[in-house]
Design a protein around this motif. Sequence first.
Motif, PDB file in Angstrom:
ATOM      1  N   SER A  97       0.847  -1.202   0.000  1.00 46.72           N
ATOM      2  CA  SER A  97       0.000   0.000   0.000  1.00 46.72           C
ATOM      3  C   SER A  97       0.879   1.246   0.000  1.00 46.72           C
ATOM      4  N   HIS A  98       1.980   1.176   0.745  1.00 47.87           N
ATOM      5  CA  HIS A  98       2.924   2.290   0.841  1.00 47.87           C
ATOM      6  C   HIS A  98       4.342   1.734   0.913  1.00 47.87           C
ATOM      7  N   PHE A  99       5.267   2.542   0.457  1.00 43.05           N
ATOM      8  CA  PHE A  99       6.689   2.261   0.612  1.00 43.05           C
ATOM      9  C   PHE A  99       7.341   3.566   1.044  1.00 43.05           C
ATOM     10  N   VAL A 100       8.148   3.507   2.110  1.00 49.59           N
ATOM     11  CA  VAL A 100       8.848   4.723   2.536  1.00 49.59           C
ATOM     12  C   VAL A 100      10.230   4.347   3.062  1.00 49.59           C
ATOM     13  N   ALA A 101      11.246   5.044   2.551  1.00 50.92           N
ATOM     14  CA  ALA A 101      12.621   4.891   3.029  1.00 50.92           C
ATOM     15  C   ALA A 101      12.977   6.138   3.832  1.00 50.92           C
ATOM     16  N   THR A 102      13.318   5.963   5.092  1.00 43.50           N
ATOM     17  CA  THR A 102      13.442   7.120   5.992  1.00 43.50           C
ATOM     18  C   THR A 102      14.825   7.768   5.974  1.00 43.50           C
ATOM     19  N   GLY A 103      15.831   7.101   5.392  1.00 43.70           N
ATOM     20  CA  GLY A 103      17.152   7.720   5.277  1.00 43.70           C
ATOM     21  C   GLY A 103      17.756   8.094   6.614  1.00 43.70           C
ATOM     22  N   ASN A 104      18.279   9.317   6.716  1.00 45.05           N
ATOM     23  CA  ASN A 104      18.983   9.748   7.925  1.00 45.05           C
ATOM     24  C   ASN A 104      18.053  10.130   9.078  1.00 45.05           C
ATOM     25  N   GLU A 105      16.767  10.215   8.821  1.00 46.26           N
ATOM     26  CA  GLU A 105      15.767  10.491   9.868  1.00 46.26           C
ATOM     27  C   GLU A 105      16.069  11.779  10.638  1.00 46.26           C
ATOM     28  N   SER A 106      16.299  12.858   9.895  1.00 42.48           N
ATOM     29  CA  SER A 106      16.497  14.146  10.555  1.00 42.48           C
ATOM     30  C   SER A 106      15.232  14.596  11.278  1.00 42.48           C
ATOM     31  N   ASP A 107      14.090  14.162  10.776  1.00 42.36           N
ATOM     32  CA  ASP A 107      12.801  14.521  11.388  1.00 42.36           C
ATOM     33  C   ASP A 107      11.903  13.290  11.468  1.00 42.36           C
ATOM     34  N   ILE A 108      11.369  12.862  10.353  1.00 41.76           N
ATOM     35  CA  ILE A 108      10.447  11.726  10.325  1.00 41.76           C
ATOM     36  C   ILE A 108      11.241  10.428  10.471  1.00 41.76           C
TER      37      ILE A 108
END
Length: 706
Positions: free
Chosen positions: A187-198
């Motif tokens: 349904s969704h795909f999300v890569a958060t990376g360095n996560e400076s915020d989210i």
Amino acid sequence: MRNELKSLFEPESIAIIGCSPDKKKIGGRPLDYLLKYGFLGSIFPVNPNYEIIEDMQCYETIMHVPSEIDLAIIALPQKLVLHTFLACIKKNVKSVVIFSAGFSELGEDGKKDQEQITALAKKHHIRVLGPNCLGLFNSSKRMYATFSTILENEEPLPKGKIGFVSQSGAFGSHVFTLARQHHIGFSHFVATGNESDIDVADCIEYLVHDDKTSVIACYLEGTKDGKKLINMFKLAAQKKKPIVLLKVGKSDVGMQAAMSHTGSMVGSDSVYDTIFKQYGVYRAETIDEFIDVANAFAQLPRMKGDRVAIFTVSGGVGIMLSDQVIENGLTLPETPKEVQRHLKSIIPIAGVKNPLDTTAQVSYMPTLLEDFMKAVLESGQYDAAIVFLGFSGLKPDSLATKLTSLMHMKQQFPDIPCVMVTLCNPEAKKLIHESGMVLNEDPTRAVKILSAVNELRKSKNHLEEMSADEGVRVPLDRINQFISYSSKKALTEFQSKQIVSHYKIPITVEQLALSPTEAVESANSIGYPVVLKGMSPQILHKTEKGLVQLNINSDQEVKDVFNHLKTIIQNEEEATFDGVLIQEMINDHSIEMYVGAKRDPIFGQMILVGLGGIFIEVFKDVSMRKAPVSPKVAKEMVEELKASQILKGFRGKTQYDVDSLCNLISQFSFVISMQEGVLEEVDLNPIMVFEGRKGVKVADALMKLS
């Protein structure tokens, strides 16, 4: 949080800053994907080098875009990101995805730039995904804000109910591609990376409330906020949305690699494992298991018990499956006698006890599989089924007949999960997926799938944690006694036990003596025999230094031992003498147990239970939870121990007071949770657990302060 992230996951307008007409470039791919998959919203290319891109006006800067912007994608070199982000703030953009690398993952300079982005995001209430991230997509909105090459394939994307969150873009792309090959959609795909915020926890919260998502899959390397992650696990459990999680970084080398990759705190793997189990998160060990289980949770009904029926065309595979079903904590009840007689009347050569072997005749008798499954499942004695069909998936005619039978069974028994096992070609995989059946080509993985569905059924709801009012009630002046000792790193046994006793935790009868005369008076008050222990905050392990003397029976012996213990302490370099503890000698039969606490840097106070004395270190038979815990959860902890059989009265022996032990564990867990920032480590060891209902006593204790 869902409303805060709506602009990210469900934008009505997207600006692509650094947009390119070249579909192979990072700034060109998101535009290509949004157009190709039919994004349901407005798109605004931003690049001063172009006037038109894909027949759309291209704007010089974000400030030149005439409309409000929900989501801005920044696809620019690192040195331009901060200036561009400030322009997004000025434009009142609601959320930003930063593809650009070169931040905290590369060193101190990049870390400072990232910290500035974090501070600005908080100050101006703008949500940021990244930097150094692959982006995200929302299939129902046809919103693909990513530069990953996984979407270049022209084939339609399979729809699914799995929301996938990954701290690694490359790992996420790999899993997405494998799932797509098996016609499993997200349904969704999300890569958060360095996560400076989210971060991952934020994404879990959004997906918990998303009606297009029924299962949440996470790849995790570490977290900076353990409390927030736990709260999201609780929320998912409350909303009955299972989480399947692949956590890496078990080894020291793996932990160091994870730290350098995400910048998250990785912490002790045993603590992570405890948190996952405590809050009902299924932890996968491999990528195959990760995908299998997430798909199973999305497609299969929940098991009502652990009873499995195996239907097979191979006696050998049936035996192998039987072994693996038992090894994975499931049961394999024998087919009811009347059902066996019925099945034998259909085909006398069949194996009918469970596993049920239809033999090769299943290929020549079109209704044989359906007849067997219906008779067995109608008995009401089974909660799940595995159907092994060899290589039927490679033979279209054979597959069609068997798939029709399985579909009939699925309709007739909708509450019984069934996993189909057969070798397949790509066409067969697609056909089986479209039928709604759960398929696996490996019998072992099929068993693991049902084991996971069974674990989901068994996972206890640990959300009944009591509030402080329902737990320990202690006057504030008592709590402040922790602080009064804060000049010392460690407290003596006497100080430690005095503190826990204020929380209605029973301790041995004892008095602190500062002179031989006081020691004799205390011994006579308590009654002989007594135990004498030398007290020094610098000597934590008293027995090793000879500071514990048992079975002292006279006044003169008390004086002599007092002086001896004092001399030992005074001869230790930098050790201070805090007196001698005069303690009752416990002769009643008891079992020694250990209850301890350790403050994890990520998740806070963890409570541990095990066999006491030296056995906690010898056998390492320990159960752990996040504090606080109720007496019910404390009992689960005790029952997890191999040593629990001793407490229950092994081979006719007298049982010990487990209920009092569990009450102590719960009470103690509230003590440590109320002092989250003060206590570093606490050991109550040994705790004497007496026979019958005679209660418990803490015989020794050690507290280390932060």
